[in-house]
Design an enzyme around this catalytic site. Structure first.
Site, PDB file in Angstrom:
ATOM      1  CD  GLN A  23      81.924 -84.094 -61.085  1.00 45.31           C
ATOM      2  OE1 GLN A  23      81.754 -84.991 -60.258  1.00 45.31           O
ATOM      3  NE2 GLN A  23      80.924 -83.404 -61.562  1.00 45.31           N
ATOM      4  N   GLY A  24      86.601 -81.908 -62.450  1.00 48.28           N
ATOM      5  CA  GLY A  24      86.894 -80.596 -63.056  1.00 48.28           C
ATOM      6  C   GLY A  24      86.015 -80.319 -64.264  1.00 48.28           C
ATOM      7  CB  SER A  64      82.007 -75.689 -62.891  1.00 49.73           C
ATOM      8  OG  SER A  64      80.995 -76.599 -62.570  1.00 49.73           O
ATOM      9  CB  SER A  83      84.223 -80.428 -54.402  1.00 56.35           C
ATOM     10  OG  SER A  83      83.080 -79.647 -54.602  1.00 56.35           O
ATOM     11  CD  GLU A  98      77.573 -84.574 -58.748  1.00 54.11           C
ATOM     12  OE1 GLU A  98      77.641 -84.502 -59.988  1.00 54.11           O
ATOM     13  OE2 GLU A  98      78.113 -83.744 -58.002  1.00 54.11           O
TER      14      GLU A  98
HETATM   15  C1  LIG Z   1      78.587 -77.420 -53.119  1.00 53.40           C
HETATM   16  C2  LIG Z   1      79.000 -77.371 -54.569  1.00 53.40           C
HETATM   17  C3  LIG Z   1      79.978 -78.253 -55.029  1.00 53.40           C
HETATM   18  C4  LIG Z   1      80.386 -78.191 -56.377  1.00 53.40           C
HETATM   19  N1  LIG Z   1      81.389 -79.038 -56.782  1.00 53.40           N
HETATM   20  C5  LIG Z   1      81.801 -79.000 -58.064  1.00 53.40           C
HETATM   21  C6  LIG Z   1      82.871 -79.861 -58.505  1.00 53.40           C
HETATM   22  O1  LIG Z   1      83.433 -80.632 -57.726  1.00 53.40           O
HETATM   23  N2  LIG Z   1      83.264 -79.790 -59.795  1.00 53.40           N
HETATM   24  C7  LIG Z   1      82.665 -78.943 -60.697  1.00 53.40           C
HETATM   25  O2  LIG Z   1      83.038 -78.978 -61.871  1.00 53.40           O
HETATM   26  N3  LIG Z   1      81.672 -78.093 -60.306  1.00 53.40           N
HETATM   27  C8  LIG Z   1      81.233 -78.100 -59.017  1.00 53.40           C
HETATM   28  N4  LIG Z   1      80.234 -77.235 -58.597  1.00 53.40           N
HETATM   29  C9  LIG Z   1      79.733 -76.230 -59.537  1.00 53.40           C
HETATM   30  C10 LIG Z   1      78.306 -76.455 -60.002  1.00 53.40           C
HETATM   31  O3  LIG Z   1      78.210 -77.540 -60.892  1.00 53.40           O
HETATM   32  C11 LIG Z   1      77.864 -75.126 -60.661  1.00 53.40           C
HETATM   33  O4  LIG Z   1      77.843 -74.161 -59.616  1.00 53.40           O
HETATM   34  C12 LIG Z   1      76.502 -75.223 -61.291  1.00 53.40           C
HETATM   35  O5  LIG Z   1      76.524 -76.066 -62.417  1.00 53.40           O
HETATM   36  C13 LIG Z   1      75.983 -73.817 -61.720  1.00 53.40           C
HETATM   37  O6  LIG Z   1      76.932 -73.135 -62.478  1.00 53.40           O
HETATM   38  P1  LIG Z   1      77.377 -71.646 -62.089  1.00 53.40           P
HETATM   39  O7  LIG Z   1      77.740 -71.611 -60.649  1.00 53.40           O
HETATM   40  O8  LIG Z   1      78.408 -71.228 -63.076  1.00 53.40           O
HETATM   41  O9  LIG Z   1      76.067 -70.748 -62.254  1.00 53.40           O
HETATM   42  P2  LIG Z   1      75.519 -70.128 -63.615  1.00 53.40           P
HETATM   43  O10 LIG Z   1      75.534 -71.146 -64.674  1.00 53.40           O
HETATM   44  O11 LIG Z   1      76.250 -68.853 -63.865  1.00 53.40           O
HETATM   45  O12 LIG Z   1      74.027 -69.809 -63.224  1.00 53.40           O
HETATM   46  C14 LIG Z   1      73.652 -68.657 -62.459  1.00 53.40           C
HETATM   47  C15 LIG Z   1      72.137 -68.658 -62.324  1.00 53.40           C
HETATM   48  O13 LIG Z   1      71.525 -68.526 -63.629  1.00 53.40           O
HETATM   49  C16 LIG Z   1      70.624 -69.599 -63.860  1.00 53.40           C
HETATM   50  N5  LIG Z   1      70.675 -70.009 -65.268  1.00 53.40           N
HETATM   51  C17 LIG Z   1      71.792 -70.198 -66.021  1.00 53.40           C
HETATM   52  N6  LIG Z   1      71.450 -70.593 -67.270  1.00 53.40           N
HETATM   53  C18 LIG Z   1      70.088 -70.676 -67.306  1.00 53.40           C
HETATM   54  C19 LIG Z   1      69.135 -71.031 -68.307  1.00 53.40           C
HETATM   55  N7  LIG Z   1      69.511 -71.416 -69.530  1.00 53.40           N
HETATM   56  N8  LIG Z   1      67.813 -71.018 -67.975  1.00 53.40           N
HETATM   57  C20 LIG Z   1      67.406 -70.644 -66.729  1.00 53.40           C
HETATM   58  N9  LIG Z   1      68.279 -70.280 -65.734  1.00 53.40           N
HETATM   59  C21 LIG Z   1      69.592 -70.303 -66.017  1.00 53.40           C
HETATM   60  C22 LIG Z   1      71.125 -70.743 -62.964  1.00 53.40           C
HETATM   61  O14 LIG Z   1      70.076 -71.635 -62.652  1.00 53.40           O
HETATM   62  C23 LIG Z   1      71.597 -69.965 -61.728  1.00 53.40           C
HETATM   63  O15 LIG Z   1      70.507 -69.666 -60.888  1.00 53.40           O
HETATM   64  C24 LIG Z   1      79.804 -77.258 -57.264  1.00 53.40           C
HETATM   65  C25 LIG Z   1      78.815 -76.374 -56.790  1.00 53.40           C
HETATM   66  C26 LIG Z   1      78.423 -76.414 -55.465  1.00 53.40           C
HETATM   67  C27 LIG Z   1      77.366 -75.451 -54.980  1.00 53.40           C
END
Ligand SMILES: Cc1cc2nc3c(=O)[nH]c(=O)nc-3n(C[C@H](O)[C@H](O)[C@H](O)COP(=O)(O)OP(=O)(O)OC[C@H]3O[C@@H](n4cnc5c(N)ncnc54)[C@H](O)[C@@H]3O)c2cc1C
Length: 381
Positions: A124-125, A127, A160, A243
């Site tokens: 799943q692409g 993020s 992932s 999910e």
């Molecule tokens: C085990 C695992 C598997 C994953 N697998 C996939 C995958 O297969 N494909 C894929 O596409 N992605 C995947 N992800 C990514 C996941 O969807 C993102 O990590 C998640 O959506 C958060 O984005 P970020 O890491 O960029 O954090 P950010 O968006 O940078 O957030 C950082 C922090 O700021 C907070 N924050 C951000 N915006 C706001 C707001 N507006 N209000 C309040 N708080 C806020 C967030 O809650 C977080 O605590 C995976 C993540 C994990 C942990």
């Protein structure tokens, strides 16, 4: 939320299915996993084994390779697996439902049977480095050429197990001028396409679950777009809603098993401190609340309702239940922490990620505040 009475199907029919599945499992137990076999490879073998018995895609129509049964039949199978401590039915259900809803007839017939059988492994692409919570801010761009095809450039992150996958459900912007939510489209991206680079990232615990995906002038055909241009946002929301459901992911009965283990330990040892006993009680309450919510969501689906923002409630409840449960389990079974570290320790570590994957807990609360409670959006502090 549903206004119709909750429908939990025909209990006898579900019991029959469960008994058939138990009989099949007796002859097809979970295979051994060699110490050097990567988890996704092992899970893929398990996926194929389950599919060979007809236990994948129960709620997908027969013409697309499923069994044409209901969501209840599917979750009965997930429940039985979890109750035996076996890995769940592969988590492709959410991709399958996105394809069912947005794919063309030709795409459904071509892609779904291979997805269900495990012939194609998907990732799943969504993020990106600058667009996780704020998916609408993604910058990967699919430029439409006059000849009709697209040229895609950009980068994905946290994808992932992309290194074990053949296809990727890719989100990319197809319009730079339109509002963010109407400018994202979804594509099937073959990962061996020229211009695609998959780079695994090794996490601190040694796992290589996450990958970066680099897309340099990657050509995608119009027939590889899923749905219309601009359908990427609702498609992504459909995907994450599935999910976020503890029944779809098969987590529920796994939690139930551990709670039962905690209950037995409390009886046998008779000396657990009061604080720990009340923690176990809270875990049991979390679990019951989650069961009720997951059942309601399944009943809504049976009534034909699409997954919506209510799934954010499920995700928060699931995260709370899971994190408290494994924290409590480590206190009750400290040998897990100080000994060799068994399944509980591994699950404890992974439970920390529950408040991030599929949308963070903060984002779920924002969705509940805005879309379910209709609270006004104030100026940012
Ligand atoms: C085990 C695992 C598997 C994953 N697998 C996939 C995958 O297969 N494909 C894929 O596409 N992605 C995947 N992800 C990514 C996941 O969807 C993102 O990590 C998640 O959506 C958060 O984005 P970020 O890491 O960029 O954090 P950010 O968006 O940078 O957030 C950082 C922090 O700021 C907070 N924050 C951000 N915006 C706001 C707001 N507006 N209000 C309040 N708080 C806020 C967030 O809650 C977080 O605590 C995976 C993540 C994990 C942990």
């Amino acid at each position: 939320m549903t206004d119709t009475p909750l429908d939990f199907g025909d209990p006898e029919d579900l019991e029959r299915l469960r008994n058939d599945f138990r009989a099949w499992l007796a002859g097809h137990p979970l295979p051994e996993r060699p110490a050097d076999e990567p988890l996704p490879v092992f899970l893929h073998r398990w996926h194929r084994q389950l599919h060979s018995g007809g236990w994948v895609g129960l709620d997908v129509p027969e013409q697309y390779g499923g069994r044409g049964l209901t969501a209840l039949h599917q979750v009965t199978v997930s429940d039985e697996l979890g109750a035996r401590g076996a890995p769940g039915v592969p988590r492709i259900g959410y991709l399958a439902h996105a394809l069912l809803r947005f794919g063309s007839e030709e795409q459904r017939r071509r892609l779904l049977p291979r997805m269900l059988s495990g012939d194609d492994v998907w990732c799943q692409g969504f993020s990106e480095p600058g667009a996780g919570s704020d998916l609408a801010g993604m910058s990967t761009y699919a430029e439409r050429r006059p000849e009709g095809h697209y040229i895609v450039n950009g980068q994905k992150l946290w994808t992932s197990y992309a290194q074990y996958s053949g296809l990727c459900l890719l989100l990319a912007r197809t319009d730079r001028a339109a509002p963010a939510h109407a400018s994202i489209s979804a594509f099937v991206l073959p990962l061996d396409r020229p211009g695609v680079t998959v780079r695994p990232l090794r996490a601190a615990n040694g796992d290589d679950e996450f990958c970066e995906l680099f897309l340099d002038d990657v050509r995608l055909e119009e027939s590889e777009r899923i749905g219309a241009e601009g359908d990427g946002w609702p498609l992504a929301m459909t995907t994450v809603a599935y999910e976020r459901n503890a029944l779809d992911t098969g987590h529920l009965s796994k939690y139930g098993l551990l709670i039962e283990r905690l209950r037995r330990a409390a009886h046998e040892r008779r000396k657990l401190p009061d604080g720990l006993l009340s923690d176990i009680g809270r875990c049991a309450v979390d679990y019951q609340v989650l069961v009720a919510h997951a059942r309601r969501r399944t009943a809504e689906r049976l009534a034909g309702q699409s997954a919506g923002p209510e799934s954010s409630v499920d995700k928060l409840l699931m995260t709370r239940a899971e994190q408290r449960l494994y924290e409590t389990a480590l206190k009750v079974f400290p040998e897990e922490l100080y000994g060799e570290g068994g399944e509980v320790l591994g699950d404890y570590f992974y439970s920390r990620a529950a408040s991030v994957y599929g949308g963070t807990s903060q984002i779920q609360r924002n969705i509940i505040a805005k879309r379910l409670l209709g609270l006004p959006v104030g100026p940012r502090a």
